[in-house]
Motif scaffolding. Structure first.
Motif, mmCIF file in Angstrom:
data_model
loop_
_atom_site.group_PDB
_atom_site.id
_atom_site.type_symbol
_atom_site.label_atom_id
_atom_site.label_comp_id
_atom_site.label_asym_id
_atom_site.label_seq_id
_atom_site.Cartn_x
_atom_site.Cartn_y
_atom_site.Cartn_z
ATOM 1 N N TRP A 1 0.856 -1.173 0.000
ATOM 2 C CA TRP A 1 0.000 0.000 0.000
ATOM 3 C C TRP A 1 0.899 1.232 0.000
ATOM 4 O O TRP A 1 1.824 1.332 0.818
ATOM 5 C CB TRP A 1 -0.920 0.042 1.223
ATOM 6 C CG TRP A 1 -2.128 -0.818 1.083
ATOM 7 C CD1 TRP A 1 -2.318 -2.086 1.563
ATOM 8 C CD2 TRP A 1 -3.356 -0.455 0.442
ATOM 9 N NE1 TRP A 1 -3.571 -2.537 1.245
ATOM 10 C CE2 TRP A 1 -4.236 -1.559 0.552
ATOM 11 C CE3 TRP A 1 -3.817 0.688 -0.222
ATOM 12 C CZ2 TRP A 1 -5.533 -1.547 0.032
ATOM 13 C CZ3 TRP A 1 -5.098 0.698 -0.745
ATOM 14 C CH2 TRP A 1 -5.937 -0.418 -0.607
ATOM 15 N N LYS B 1 0.792 5.593 -0.167
ATOM 16 C CA LYS B 1 -0.015 6.789 0.114
ATOM 17 C C LYS B 1 0.514 7.933 -0.741
ATOM 18 O O LYS B 1 1.735 8.125 -0.839
ATOM 19 C CB LYS B 1 0.116 7.123 1.609
ATOM 20 C CG LYS B 1 -0.437 8.462 2.032
ATOM 21 C CD LYS B 1 -0.125 8.711 3.513
ATOM 22 C CE LYS B 1 -0.603 10.076 3.963
ATOM 23 N NZ LYS B 1 -0.262 10.333 5.381
ATOM 24 N N VAL C 1 3.474 2.672 2.682
ATOM 25 C CA VAL C 1 2.766 2.554 3.962
ATOM 26 C C VAL C 1 3.056 1.205 4.601
ATOM 27 O O VAL C 1 3.404 1.126 5.789
ATOM 28 C CB VAL C 1 1.241 2.713 3.742
ATOM 29 C CG1 VAL C 1 0.487 2.469 5.056
ATOM 30 C CG2 VAL C 1 0.920 4.092 3.194
ATOM 31 N N THR D 1 1.817 -5.271 10.024
ATOM 32 C CA THR D 1 1.352 -4.144 10.830
ATOM 33 C C THR D 1 2.451 -3.107 10.911
ATOM 34 O O THR D 1 3.625 -3.455 11.077
ATOM 35 C CB THR D 1 0.999 -4.616 12.261
ATOM 36 O OG1 THR D 1 -0.036 -5.588 12.186
ATOM 37 C CG2 THR D 1 0.506 -3.452 13.104
ATOM 38 N N ARG E 1 -0.337 2.397 13.220
ATOM 39 C CA ARG E 1 -1.803 2.433 13.087
ATOM 40 C C ARG E 1 -2.312 1.733 11.838
ATOM 41 O O ARG E 1 -3.522 1.640 11.612
ATOM 42 C CB ARG E 1 -2.272 3.899 13.066
ATOM 43 C CG ARG E 1 -1.955 4.676 14.335
ATOM 44 C CD ARG E 1 -2.521 6.096 14.270
ATOM 45 N NE ARG E 1 -1.875 6.886 13.215
ATOM 46 C CZ ARG E 1 -2.465 7.237 12.078
ATOM 47 N NH1 ARG E 1 -3.716 6.883 11.829
ATOM 48 N NH2 ARG E 1 -1.817 7.975 11.197
ATOM 49 N N PHE E 2 -1.387 1.265 11.004
ATOM 50 C CA PHE E 2 -1.763 0.645 9.735
ATOM 51 C C PHE E 2 -1.589 -0.870 9.820
ATOM 52 O O PHE E 2 -0.549 -1.351 10.283
ATOM 53 C CB PHE E 2 -0.896 1.201 8.600
ATOM 54 C CG PHE E 2 -1.045 2.684 8.387
ATOM 55 C CD1 PHE E 2 -0.274 3.585 9.097
ATOM 56 C CD2 PHE E 2 -1.974 3.171 7.490
ATOM 57 C CE1 PHE E 2 -0.414 4.955 8.913
ATOM 58 C CE2 PHE E 2 -2.126 4.546 7.288
ATOM 59 C CZ PHE E 2 -1.340 5.429 8.005
ATOM 60 N N LEU F 1 -6.493 -2.624 3.632
ATOM 61 C CA LEU F 1 -5.697 -1.800 4.551
ATOM 62 C C LEU F 1 -6.617 -1.212 5.603
ATOM 63 O O LEU F 1 -7.618 -0.583 5.260
ATOM 64 C CB LEU F 1 -5.005 -0.667 3.792
ATOM 65 C CG LEU F 1 -4.241 0.359 4.644
ATOM 66 C CD1 LEU F 1 -2.992 -0.276 5.258
ATOM 67 C CD2 LEU F 1 -3.857 1.573 3.801
ATOM 68 N N ILE G 1 -6.848 1.444 8.701
ATOM 69 C CA ILE G 1 -6.209 2.582 9.358
ATOM 70 C C ILE G 1 -6.967 2.836 10.653
ATOM 71 O O ILE G 1 -8.179 3.131 10.623
ATOM 72 C CB ILE G 1 -6.233 3.845 8.478
ATOM 73 C CG1 ILE G 1 -5.633 3.554 7.097
ATOM 74 C CG2 ILE G 1 -5.480 4.981 9.155
ATOM 75 C CD1 ILE G 1 -5.745 4.703 6.099
ATOM 76 N N SER H 1 -7.784 7.295 12.899
ATOM 77 C CA SER H 1 -7.489 8.127 11.738
ATOM 78 C C SER H 1 -7.130 9.557 12.133
ATOM 79 O O SER H 1 -7.731 10.142 13.048
ATOM 80 C CB SER H 1 -8.703 8.159 10.806
ATOM 81 O OG SER H 1 -8.966 6.878 10.297
ATOM 82 N N ASP I 1 -3.804 11.628 7.437
ATOM 83 C CA ASP I 1 -4.013 10.404 6.661
ATOM 84 C C ASP I 1 -4.769 10.677 5.363
ATOM 85 O O ASP I 1 -4.846 9.808 4.495
ATOM 86 C CB ASP I 1 -4.793 9.369 7.475
ATOM 87 C CG ASP I 1 -4.031 8.876 8.695
ATOM 88 O OD1 ASP I 1 -4.691 8.474 9.683
ATOM 89 O OD2 ASP I 1 -2.782 8.894 8.671
ATOM 90 N N TYR J 1 -4.716 6.508 -1.801
ATOM 91 C CA TYR J 1 -4.028 5.283 -1.423
ATOM 92 C C TYR J 1 -4.055 4.306 -2.592
ATOM 93 O O TYR J 1 -5.104 4.024 -3.172
ATOM 94 C CB TYR J 1 -4.693 4.649 -0.193
ATOM 95 C CG TYR J 1 -4.391 5.413 1.081
ATOM 96 C CD1 TYR J 1 -5.110 6.553 1.409
ATOM 97 C CD2 TYR J 1 -3.370 5.002 1.933
ATOM 98 C CE1 TYR J 1 -4.820 7.274 2.561
ATOM 99 C CE2 TYR J 1 -3.075 5.712 3.087
ATOM 100 C CZ TYR J 1 -3.805 6.847 3.389
ATOM 101 O OH TYR J 1 -3.514 7.549 4.531
#
Lengths: 113, 117
Positions: free
Chosen positions: B36, B38, B48, B60, B63-64, B77, B79, B82, B86, B90
């Motif tokens: 992923w 961003k 990410v 992991t 927070r992702f 994905l 999140i 948030s 962010d 994506y």
């Protein structure tokens, strides 16, 4: 320190001109790439070099010619620019051919008038 | 040829809440990588998270996190908590594994995530 850098960041030019975009990475990676992001934000591979050897050459007009003087640099030369070449061009690098994530430069926004 | 599909063009989430972005892919390979990326308004492409297909454990990064379902060819994905930062586009991306000669990234069309304060 910037990991993958590109120059210039913006390029405005007339149709028919020739222009170059330069890319340098200081990550010690041996594979570098050029991607094109169109107006709809879609990203597509153009070329890839591994240790100065061309390994990926997608269906790209032969007006586009990549050059890799060494494994830290990959330049993109575009001849006879057309309106449809307007896009953002990203350089990226990765550790080796088959593994590892790709790290991108800041992109070069090309506008052909 | 591999394809990556992100069917949701846009999503919105309230600040501090959780959002899940979907991605499916099609491949005949058994060894590959998924990513992923961003892209905020600055247009910089930022990695990410990544997932190796041979690993069953979901990746992991703070927070992702991802939900990797190899049989279903799904790679979403999540999140958590948030934040306004962010908000971005994506992209889900696929790459052949080490034995594949093709190291290019194949991207989905992307999803625009907005975060409501």
């Amino acid at each position: 320190d910037t990991a993958v850098s590109q120059t210039p960041k913006y390029l405005v030019t007339q149709m028919g001109n020739d222009k170059s975009i330069k890319c340098e990475q200081n990550l010690g990676h041996d594979t570098m790439y050029w991607y094109k992001q169109d107006s709809k934000k879609f990203l597509k591979i153009m070329f890839s070099y591994n240790n100065k050897e061309l390994i990926i050459n997608e269906t790209v007009p032969n007006r586009f010619s990549p050059k890799s003087p060494d494994k830290a640099h990959l330049n993109l030369h575009i001849n006879s620019l057309e309106l449809g070449d307007s896009a953002v061009y990203f350089c990226a690098s990765s550790q080796d051919r088959g593994t590892g994530a790709q790290y991108f430069g800041p992109g070069t926004r090309l506008l052909v008038l | 040829a591999q394809t990556v599909t992100q069917s949701q063009p846009e999503m919105s989430v309230q600040e501090a809440e959780t959002v899940t972005l979907s991605c499916t892919y099609d491949t005949s390979e058994s060894d590959y990588y998924l990513f992923w990326y961003k892209q905020p308004p600055s247009r910089q492409m930022i990695l990410v998270i990544r997932q190796e297909a041979y690993k069953q454990q979901n990746a992991t990064e703070n927070r992702f996190s991802v939900n990797f379902q190899k049989a279903a060819k799904s790679f979403s994905l999540k999140i958590s908590d948030s934040q306004l930062g962010d908000a971005a586009m994506y992209f889900c991306a696929y790459r052949s594994g080490p034995r594949g000669a093709n190291s290019k990234l194949t991207f989905g069309k992307g999803i625009t995530l907005s975060v409501r304060p």
